[in-house]
Design a protein around this motif. Structure first.
Motif, PDB file in Angstrom:
ATOM      1  N   VAL A  81      -3.544   3.599  13.579  1.00 52.36           N
ATOM      2  CA  VAL A  81      -2.615   4.393  12.776  1.00 52.36           C
ATOM      3  C   VAL A  81      -2.116   3.577  11.593  1.00 52.36           C
ATOM      4  N   ARG A  82      -1.669   4.309  10.559  1.00 50.93           N
ATOM      5  CA  ARG A  82      -1.015   3.664   9.413  1.00 50.93           C
ATOM      6  C   ARG A  82       0.411   4.188   9.366  1.00 50.93           C
ATOM      7  N   PRO A  83       1.391   3.290   9.505  1.00 52.33           N
ATOM      8  CA  PRO A  83       2.788   3.720   9.380  1.00 52.33           C
ATOM      9  C   PRO A  83       3.026   4.289   7.983  1.00 52.33           C
ATOM     10  N   THR A  84       3.743   5.413   7.902  1.00 51.17           N
ATOM     11  CA  THR A  84       3.992   6.046   6.608  1.00 51.17           C
ATOM     12  C   THR A  84       5.478   6.187   6.296  1.00 51.17           C
ATOM     13  N   GLY A  85       6.317   5.916   7.260  1.00 51.06           N
ATOM     14  CA  GLY A  85       7.752   6.045   7.025  1.00 51.06           C
ATOM     15  C   GLY A  85       8.305   4.854   6.255  1.00 51.06           C
ATOM     16  N   HIS A  86       9.244   5.122   5.374  1.00 50.39           N
ATOM     17  CA  HIS A  86       9.861   4.041   4.597  1.00 50.39           C
ATOM     18  C   HIS A  86      10.740   3.148   5.460  1.00 50.39           C
ATOM     19  N   ASP A  87      11.092   3.613   6.639  1.00 47.67           N
ATOM     20  CA  ASP A  87      11.962   2.830   7.516  1.00 47.67           C
ATOM     21  C   ASP A  87      11.195   1.873   8.425  1.00 47.67           C
ATOM     22  N   TYR A  88       9.844   1.847   8.316  1.00 49.41           N
ATOM     23  CA  TYR A  88       9.074   0.947   9.170  1.00 49.41           C
ATOM     24  C   TYR A  88       9.314  -0.486   8.696  1.00 49.41           C
ATOM     25  N   PRO A  89       9.790  -1.377   9.595  1.00 51.39           N
ATOM     26  CA  PRO A  89      10.255  -2.704   9.171  1.00 51.39           C
ATOM     27  C   PRO A  89       9.176  -3.751   8.903  1.00 51.39           C
TER      28      PRO A  89
END
Length: 108
Positions: A81-89
């Motif tokens: 998967v590729r994280p897409t949320g801006h909140d991913y640290p």
């Protein structure tokens, strides 16, 4: 488990898992696509949504928080998967989730 493949090119669409007298439709990585049902209905569900659900946004659980992502690749053992949320640290392009289930991975 029983594989469900597309008729024209043989592409794997998902699986059916026996549950009592019924069959549960599953994605290519074994995530439930719904409740167990009769054989033909379960196979129709895999044909209808087995691949399309992979293109939808998903959420994965990491360090006690849910993060939005898209699926890059999936097979019976793992999902990239590729994280897409801006909140991913973390600054990563992709993560590999081994045998993710509903407790750690779900459609958004």
């Amino acid at each position: 488990m029983r594989e469900i493949r597309r008729d024209d090119d043989g592409a794997l669409l998902g699986y059916l898992r026996p549950v009592g007298d019924a069959w549960q439709p599953l994605t290519v990585f074994g995530y439930p696509l719904g409740e167990p049902r009769p054989d033909e209905e379960a196979a129709e569900e895999v044909h209808r949504s087995g691949l399309s659900v992979l293109g939808e946004p998903w959420l994965f659980l990491q360090e006690g928080r849910w993060h939005r992502c898209v699926i890059l690749e999936a097979d019976e053992r793992e999902v990239r998967v590729r994280p897409t949320g801006h909140d991913y640290p973390h600054d990563v392009y992709a993560l590999t989730l081994e045998r993710p289930g509903p407790d750690t991975f779900r459609p958004e």
